[in-house]
Write an enzyme that holds these catalytic residues in place. Structure first.
Site, PDB file in Angstrom:
ATOM      1  N   HIS A  93       0.714  -0.989   0.338  1.00 16.99           N
ATOM      2  CA  HIS A  93      -0.173  -0.010   0.408  1.00 16.99           C
ATOM      3  C   HIS A  93       0.989   1.391   0.042  1.00 16.99           C
ATOM      4  CE1 HIS A  93      -2.471   3.086   1.011  1.00 16.99           C
ATOM      5  NE2 HIS A  93      -4.267   2.266   0.686  1.00 16.99           N
ATOM      6  N   GLU A 165      -3.645   2.409  -7.057  1.00 14.82           N
ATOM      7  CA  GLU A 165      -3.914   2.823  -6.643  1.00 14.82           C
ATOM      8  C   GLU A 165      -3.155   3.734  -6.882  1.00 14.82           C
ATOM      9  OE1 GLU A 165      -5.924   2.203  -2.834  1.00 14.82           O
ATOM     10  OE2 GLU A 165      -3.771   1.061  -2.149  1.00 14.82           O
TER      11      GLU A 165
END
Ligand code: PEP
Length: 249
Positions: A93, A165
């Site tokens: 992430h 992302e």
């Protein structure tokens, strides 16, 4: 086929808050609506496992140590995560890459350790604003994916979801255009095709994440080649999250 919808609670919700959220959410949610995956803090995994018994909803940890059974004070191993009921783990992430300096080598080790412990992986990749502004989006995606998946066998890709992302979109209220997402999806599939096989490139699951809300969710429902979404901030209110799931269904 139902879309994958992932909630990422980040560092939000105590065990009790997660319990209240889930009881309310589950009273309204029907499992066929999505392939739902809940990424909750470590401390909420056991209560989620208990409340999700008999439901077709997967549980995801938000981090994993690259090793098991070592003298690493404060770390949580794959063995521990699997033991409390997680089926998935988030790796790479952007908040971990930037705030905790996790590089692609570490991401690769974490993926291998997750797979070794029977966990499926949600691998997050995405360009920074500087990459985007200097037209380096596709090169960044390629190197992140190639380094993260180095040494993996093709059959292991069945247990990997790639989350596209863009760093500049996460938590910012900004989202890419549909065309930009489609270009990113194409290049992710091409990298997988070149490094594994054309079958793997076609079949790899890819979701988009970054500033999805109940207002813009429908924009992501019909993008060709997109298998679902990952929702951070907007997943924290179960009514809003339900609206996003409904928009994707
Ligand atoms: C995330 O953190 O994975 C994410 C998508 O965050 P947000 O939806 O808040 O941008």
């Amino acid at each position: 086929m139902a879309k994958i919808v992932i909630a990422n609670f980040k560092m939000h919700k105590t065990e009790n808050e997660t319990k209240d959220y889930l009881i309310s959410f589950l009273s309204k949610y029907e499992d066929y609506k999505a392939k739902l995956i809940l990424a909750v803090p470590f401390t909420s995994l056991p209560i989620c496992r208990f409340l999700l018994k008999g439901r077709d909803i997967a549980l995801c940890a938000q981090n994993i140590c690259e090793d098991d059974d070592k003298g690493y004070t404060g770390e949580i191993s794959g063995k521990m995560i699997a033991d409390v009921g997680a089926n998935y783990v988030l790796v790479g992430h952007s908040e971990r890459r930037t705030k905790f300096k996790e590089d692609n080598k570490t991401v690769n080790k974490k993926i291998k350790n997750g797979l070794k412990n029977g966990l499926s992986i949600i691998l997050c990749v995405g360009e920074s604003l500087a990459d985007k502004n200097s037209m380096k989006t596709l090169a960044t995606l390629k190197s992140q994916i190639e380094e993260a998946l180095k040494g993996l066998y093709e059959n292991e890709l069945e247990n990997i979801i790639i989350a596209y992302e863009p760093v500049w979109a996460v938590g910012s209220g900004k989202t890419p255009t549909q065309k930009d997402i489609e270009m990113a999806l194409k290049s992710i599939r091409k990298v997988i095709e070149e490094d594994f096989s054309s079958k793997a490139g076609k079949e790899i699951k890819i979701v988009y994440g970054g500033s999805i809300t109940s207002k813009n969710a429908s924009k992501f429902a019909n993008i060709v080649g997109l298998d679902g979404v990952i929702v951070g901030g907007a997943s924290l209110d179960n009514n809003i999250f339900m609206q996003i799931i409904n928009a994707m269904a």
